[in-house]
Write an enzyme that holds these catalytic residues in place. Sequence first.
Site, PDB file in Angstrom:
ATOM      1  N   GLU A 137       9.901  -7.331   5.428  1.00 30.38           N
ATOM      2  CA  GLU A 137       8.680  -6.602   5.746  1.00 30.38           C
ATOM      3  C   GLU A 137       8.741  -6.105   7.189  1.00 30.38           C
ATOM      4  O   GLU A 137       9.263  -6.783   8.073  1.00 30.38           O
ATOM      5  CB  GLU A 137       7.450  -7.498   5.571  1.00 30.38           C
ATOM      6  CG  GLU A 137       7.186  -7.894   4.132  1.00 30.38           C
ATOM      7  CD  GLU A 137       5.895  -8.688   3.979  1.00 30.38           C
ATOM      8  OE1 GLU A 137       5.156  -8.823   4.980  1.00 30.38           O
ATOM      9  OE2 GLU A 137       5.636  -9.172   2.865  1.00 30.38           O
ATOM     10  N   GLU A 187       3.527  -0.257   0.174  1.00 28.02           N
ATOM     11  CA  GLU A 187       2.444  -1.021  -0.447  1.00 28.02           C
ATOM     12  C   GLU A 187       1.074  -0.612   0.080  1.00 28.02           C
ATOM     13  O   GLU A 187       0.826  -0.612   1.291  1.00 28.02           O
ATOM     14  CB  GLU A 187       2.644  -2.530  -0.239  1.00 28.02           C
ATOM     15  CG  GLU A 187       1.540  -3.357  -0.885  1.00 28.02           C
ATOM     16  CD  GLU A 187       1.849  -4.831  -0.996  1.00 28.02           C
ATOM     17  OE1 GLU A 187       1.005  -5.560  -1.530  1.00 28.02           O
ATOM     18  OE2 GLU A 187       2.928  -5.245  -0.554  1.00 28.02           O
TER      19      GLU A 187
END
Length: 284
Positions: free
Chosen positions: A115, A182
């Site tokens: 991430e 996302e």
Amino acid sequence: MRVTITEIKEMKRKKEKIPMLTAYDYVTAKIVDEAGVPLILVGDSLGMVMLGYESTIPVTMDEMIHHSKAVVRGARRALIVGDMPFMTYHVSVSEALHNAARFIQEGGTQAVKLEGGEIVAETVRRLVGCGIPVMGHIGLTPQSIHQLGGFKVRGKVMEEAKKLLNDAQILEEAGAFAIVLECIPSSLSRLITEKLAIPTIGIGAGPDCDGQVQVISDILGLYTEFVPKHAKRYAKLAEEIKAAVSSYVSEVKSGLFPTSEHSYTMGKSIIDVVASEAKQSRCK
């Protein structure tokens, strides 16, 4: 033969949509693989849907390796990506290399996912340079929920939208073979997808990404405590499982299960001898 990162990137070039799902165990991975899913993510979401944590943050490397091994044994064709847990790639590039190598060597995955954008670019570059394929992940990054203020859509304001586009381009330059987007506006994900030569995999990012990823527990209706807006339920297995278990409990209590159909048999002469010897033993 397993799907390769080259094949995944080629799917974008051919404008072929890329379906991706999570899996956390042998049986599920086997089913997902046999259904033709080319990308499987052993997501740290297992912390919530498998282990009962309130977020992904408590998930450890040992837990991820344990589940990765099971998924690798179950899926023979799909490319399997291991999700690097919170703070396993932030302290130093050296530590990130060590943990990513564990996924490949111990877990058996073919790639890892990190991430973050620009902040992890150097780590991505080093991992790729050492032969470890990397998938990026920007937008809503669950490992940063405390910093982000919860599970919220990202990129709705100009400054943040520019940063996400920049992050995506930097990750591509660093060598990522694909990037998860996302919970960002669909118009922004479409722009990022157009700007990148590598595939984008959306989750709550609209229909214009090169692929889509969903948590298997969400689409099967297994995890009912929280259902994201972007998830579509293709089944309601929690209800079906509960009904099946209730029927089992009822039949055991009533004596309806097991029947002779579910029981093993042996020759009457053998049981007669056993019973006779048992009787004689008691008489002594």
